[in-house]
Design a protein around this motif. Structure first.
Motif, PDB file in Angstrom:
ATOM      1  N   LYS A 246       0.489  -1.211  -0.016  1.00  0.00           N
ATOM      2  CA  LYS A 246       0.001   0.192   0.001  1.00  0.00           C
ATOM      3  C   LYS A 246       0.786   1.238   0.067  1.00  0.00           C
ATOM      4  CE  LYS A 246      -3.906  -2.248   2.547  1.00  0.00           C
ATOM      5  NZ  LYS A 246      -4.469  -2.170   3.661  1.00  0.00           N
ATOM      6  N   VAL A 247       1.863   1.208   0.740  1.00  0.00           N
ATOM      7  CA  VAL A 247       2.785   2.413   1.073  1.00  0.00           C
ATOM      8  C   VAL A 247       3.780   2.512  -0.406  1.00  0.00           C
ATOM      9  CG1 VAL A 247       4.737   3.261   2.187  1.00  0.00           C
ATOM     10  CG2 VAL A 247       2.939   2.194   3.432  1.00  0.00           C
ATOM     11  N   PHE A 248       4.142   1.527  -1.151  1.00  0.00           N
ATOM     12  CA  PHE A 248       5.016   1.593  -2.269  1.00  0.00           C
ATOM     13  C   PHE A 248       4.002   2.059  -3.396  1.00  0.00           C
ATOM     14  CE2 PHE A 248       8.029  -1.356   0.013  1.00  0.00           C
ATOM     15  CZ  PHE A 248       8.904  -0.068   0.181  1.00  0.00           C
ATOM     16  N   LYS A 249       2.838   1.754  -3.420  1.00  0.00           N
ATOM     17  CA  LYS A 249       1.926   1.967  -4.555  1.00  0.00           C
ATOM     18  C   LYS A 249       1.476   3.477  -4.344  1.00  0.00           C
ATOM     19  CE  LYS A 249      -2.189   0.584  -6.860  1.00  0.00           C
ATOM     20  NZ  LYS A 249      -3.009   1.812  -7.126  1.00  0.00           N
ATOM     21  N   LYS A 250       1.477   3.960  -3.245  1.00  0.00           N
ATOM     22  CA  LYS A 250       1.066   5.220  -3.015  1.00  0.00           C
ATOM     23  C   LYS A 250       2.483   6.140  -3.354  1.00  0.00           C
ATOM     24  CE  LYS A 250      -0.621   8.412   0.723  1.00  0.00           C
ATOM     25  NZ  LYS A 250      -0.877   8.692   2.094  1.00  0.00           N
ATOM     26  N   LEU A 251       3.583   5.746  -3.236  1.00  0.00           N
ATOM     27  CA  LEU A 251       4.861   6.288  -3.528  1.00  0.00           C
ATOM     28  C   LEU A 251       4.778   6.501  -4.950  1.00  0.00           C
ATOM     29  CD1 LEU A 251       7.316   5.051  -0.902  1.00  0.00           C
ATOM     30  CD2 LEU A 251       6.645   7.463  -1.209  1.00  0.00           C
TER      31      LEU A 251
END
Length: 422
Positions: free
Chosen positions: A52-57
Motif C-alpha cells: 500500500k505504501v509503495f503503491k502510494k509512492l
C-alpha cells in the motif's frame, strides 16, 4: 563464474535495439524535456502492508511526471525471481523496473537482463548510499541496481509474556533455552517459533557457530565444514528439547500467526515483519513488541545482510522514465516515508536524519544491527544457494536426516552448482 547463455544476451541486445527505434505510445520520450510513456513496476513487497505504501509512492511519481503512467504490479516474492527470468529470456512480459532481492541482482546482471545504471539519473547522489547497501548492486565493476531498503534480523519477543515469566531477552543459545523453559513453566507457551521452511532463518545460527555457506574470495564451499555441522546440530537441539516449535511448509504464515496470537513468546524476523506483527491481538499496544539481537552461538553473534534493490530491465522501451522512477523511489523522501510508515531501514545516510526515521524505534534498533550484519556472497549463484540448503535444513528439523549428512549433502550440491569451486 558461469556466464549467461549466448541466446539470452542476444535477446537483451535485440530488445535494446528495439528501444532505440521505438516510437509507439508505450515508448517514453524525453525529446521535449518531459518524461512520458508507461513504466511497468513489479513490486515484491508484502501484500496488505508494504504494498500500500509503495503503491502510494509510485502514484506520487505520476503526479510529478503527469505524462508517465506507472503500471503497478505486485508479484509474490516467492515467484518473482523465476517469473522475471522467464519473461526476460523470452523477451516478452518483463517489467521496466523490478524490486530485486539483493541476491538476485548479480544473477540477473550476469544473464544480461539488467541495464547498467552508471551515469544515469537512477544513481543520483550515489555517495549518499550506505556502503554495505551498495555492495549487492555491483557486478563486474558496473552498477546494475539501486538499493531501496536494507535489513537484517533480530529476535522479536512479547514483553508481557517475558514480564510474566520474569525473563529478559536471551543473549546466546544457552540463555534462549533457559528463557524458553521459564516461559513454558510460567505461561504454558512455547518459547520460540523457528521457521523451518526457509534457510534464510538458519543463517544467524550458521554465523553464530563461525560458519558460512561459501567463501567467495577463495572460491571454497564452507557449509560442510565442522562449523556448518555444529549449526545444524544447534537448530535441531532447539526443536528436540522443546525450546522451539517448527514447520515444514507455510512457515511464514504459521510463524506470524503463532507470534501475533501469543502462542509463542519469540520469533526471529526482520524489520519487514513489523507492520504485519503489529496487526496481531497481542500487539494492539505497540509497546508490547520487543526486539533484540539474535542470540549468539558458540563462536559469534551475527545476522545476515538482506534488503531489496530496484533494477531496470535491459529491454525496457522507456529507459529514461525508468531511471527517473528508480531515482524517485530510492530518494531520501521516499525512504523516509517507508521508514515512518513501515519501519523499513533506509539505504541513504541522510534519510536517517529525517524525522520519520528518527522517530521509529525499530529503525533505531536495526541500524547498528545492519552495520555489523554479515554480507552474503554477491555472486550470480548466490540466490541459488538457498534451495539445496532449504531441503537439508527442513529435513534436519523434522528428523529426516542428521546434521552431518545434511551438511555434506548441501556441500555436494554447492560444488555441482559452483563449477571449479573447492
Amino acid at each position: 563464474m558461469r556466464r549467461g547463455i549466448t541466446a539470452t544476451a542476444l535477446v537483451a541486445a535485440l530488445a535494446l535495439a528495439a528501444t532505440a527505434c521505438g516510437s509507439d505510445d508505450e515508448t517514453g520520450s524525453k525529446s521535449s524535456g518531459e518524461l512520458s510513456g508507461t513504466v511497468t513496476w513489479w513490486d515484491t513487497s508484502s501484500v496488505g502492508s508494504e504494498d500500500k505504501v509503495f503503491k502510494k509512492l509510485a502514484e506520487g511519481f505520476e503526479k510529478k511526471h503527469p505524462k508517465v503512467d506507472v503500471k503497478y504490479v505486485n508479484v509474490p516474492f516467492g515467484e518473482a525471481q523465476n517469473k522475471f527470468k522467464n519473461a526476460a529470456q523470452a523477451g516478452d512480459g518483463a517489467p521496466d523496473v523490478i524490486r530485486s532481492e539483493v541476491a538476485w541482482t548479480p544473477d540477473f546482471a550476469n544473464l544480461g537482463y539488467l541495464a547498467p545504471l552508471d551515469g544515469t539519473a537512477a544513481l543520483k547522489d550515489q555517495d549518499d548510499f550506505l556502503k554495505q547497501a551498495v555492495a549487492s548492486t555491483k557486478y563486474e565493476d558496473k552498477t546494475y541496481a539501486v538499493p531501496q531498503v536494507i535489513d537484517s534480523m533480530g529476535i522479536f519477543y512479547n514483553k508481557k509474556m517475558f514480564e510474566e515469566a520474569g525473563v529478559e531477552a536471551p543473549a546466546n543459545l544457552a540463555d534462549l533455552k533457559t528463557v524458553a523453559k521459564k516461559i513454558k513453566d510460567k505461561t504454558g507457551k512455547t518459547g520460540l517459533y523457528l521457521r523451518g521452511d526457509d534457510p534464510y532463518y538458519f543463517l544467524s545460527f550458521l554465523y553464530g557457530e563461525g560458519g558460512d555457506m561459501v567463501d567467495a574470495g577463495s572460491k571454497s564451499v564452507t557449509i560442510d565444514k565442522p562449523e556448518g555441522v555444529k549449526a545444524f546440530k544447534a537448530v535441531k537441539a532447539l526443536v528436540d528439547d522443546g525450546t522451539a516449535k517448527t514447520d515444514a511448509s507455510d512457515g511464514w504464515e504459521n510463524m506470524m500467526q503463532a507470534f501475533k496470537n501469543g502462542d509463542v513468546a519469540m520469533m526471529i524476523n526482520g524489520p519487514w515483519a513489523v507492520a504485519d506483527t503489529l496487526t496481531g491481538k497481542e500487539f494492539t499496544d505497540k509497546g508490547n513488541l520487543g526486539v533484540a539481537p539474535v542470540p549468539a552461538g558458540s563462536a559469534a553473534q551475527g545476522a545476515p545482510q538482506g534488503g531489496h534493490n530496484l533494477a531496470v530491465y535491459a529491454g525496457s522501451k522507456n529507459l529514461d522514465a525508468s531511471y527517473a522512477f528508480v531515482e524517485y523511489m530510492t530518494s531520501v523522501d521516499s525512504q523516509a516515508t517507508a521508514a515512518g510508515e513501515l519501519n523499513l531501514l533506509p539505504t541513504r545516510t541522510s534519510a536517517y536524519a529525517k524525522k520519520e526515521a528518527v522517530d521509529s524505534e525499530i529503525v533505531g534498533f536495526f541500524k547498528p544491527v545492519v552495520e555489523t550484519a554479515v554480507e552474503r556472497p554477491w555472486i550470480p549463484e548466490g540466490g541459488s544457494l538457498f534451495e539445496p540448503l532449504r531441503i537439508e535444513y527442513t529435513k534436519v528439523l523434522t528428523g529426516q536426516t542428521t546434521p552431518e549428512k545434511a551438511a555434506k549433502a548441501t556441500g555436494d550440491s554447492y560444488r555441482k552448482l559452483l563449477e571449479g569451486w573447492k
